[in-house]
Scaffold this active site. Structure first.
Site, short mmCIF file in Angstrom:
data_model
loop_
_atom_site.label_atom_id
_atom_site.label_comp_id
_atom_site.label_asym_id
_atom_site.label_seq_id
_atom_site.Cartn_x
_atom_site.Cartn_y
_atom_site.Cartn_z
N SER A 63 0.79 -1.23 0.00
CA SER A 63 0.00 0.00 0.00
C SER A 63 0.83 1.28 0.00
O SER A 63 0.27 2.36 -0.16
CB SER A 63 -0.97 0.01 1.18
OG SER A 63 -2.06 -0.85 0.91
N LYS A 66 0.36 3.79 -2.76
CA LYS A 66 -0.64 4.86 -2.72
C LYS A 66 -0.02 6.25 -2.56
O LYS A 66 -0.67 7.25 -2.85
CB LYS A 66 -1.66 4.58 -1.62
CG LYS A 66 -2.51 3.33 -1.89
CD LYS A 66 -3.42 2.99 -0.72
CE LYS A 66 -4.41 1.90 -1.06
NZ LYS A 66 -3.87 0.55 -0.97
N SER A 126 -6.80 3.32 3.38
CA SER A 126 -6.06 2.52 2.40
C SER A 126 -6.99 1.84 1.41
O SER A 126 -6.76 0.72 0.97
CB SER A 126 -5.17 1.47 3.09
OG SER A 126 -4.23 0.94 2.19
#
Length: 199
Positions: A63, A66, A126
């Site tokens: 993640s 991102k 997330s």
């Protein structure tokens, strides 16, 4: 009186010697025994690496991907292409291909959220779908946005990075390094909205 003067001069000499000798060299700093596969500590003021462990090794970013997705979105805001309060209607195509067990904010097709709300879903929760929704809005399609992610990575000097999605879902061809993540994050931190939302 002479005693006070003596101690003043003595302390001044100690201070001068300590300033001249400077800090201990990197070789004298004990290894912190970091368990991670890779680690990086950089002085935010100078950009000098204080500690590195496999900092150029290609690893899966998950993640942390991102951060790049947010960076390109915030650049679109800065350029006037988007605004933080701009409403976006969620499309079916933005929700396609996402893992059922991935991070989500439960956003559904047809819902309307602002750019800021989607950034919050992406950076706080997330939410994978928020990444694709913003990608479509910025570049017209998720694939085009991923291409822009790789172009931006190259422009920032990333040499061990290749993105295949906006979210960080695992793929053998989706990787970066601790050093490249530093370069991407340092650029993202130039945006006040990134700081405000993510930290």
């Amino acid at each position: 009186m002479k005693t006070h003067r003596f101690f003043s001069v003595f302390l001044l000499l100690i201070l001068a010697v300590s300033l001249l000798t400077g800090p201990a060299s990197a070789a004298e700093v004990p290894d912190p025994a970091i368990q991670a596969k890779a680690a990086l500590l950089v002085d935010a003021n100078t950009g000098r690496m204080v500690y590195g462990k496999n900092e150029h090794e290609e690893l899966y970013p998950a993640s942390l991907t991102k951060i790049m997705t947010a960076l390109l979105t915030l650049e679109a805001v800065d350029s006037g292409q988007l605004s933080m309060d701009q409403p976006i209607t969620v499309t079916e195509s933005a929700l396609e291909g996402l893992a059922a067990d991935g991070s989500t904010a439960g956003i559904r097709a047809g819902e309307v959220l602002t750019v800021e709300q989607l950034l919050e879903c992406m950076l706080i929760v997330s939410a994978n779908e928020a990444c694709n929704i913003l990608a479509e809005q910025v570049s017209g399609s998720v694939d085009a946005f991923v291409g822009a992610m790789n172009e931006k990575a190259a422009a920032l000097g990333c040499e061990n990075t290749h993105f295949v999605n906006t979210t960080g879902l695992h793929d053998s061809q989706h990787y970066t390094s601790a050093w490249d993540l530093y370069l991407i994050t340092a650029e993202a931190l130039k945006h006040d909205d990134f700081l405000r939302i993510a930290i």
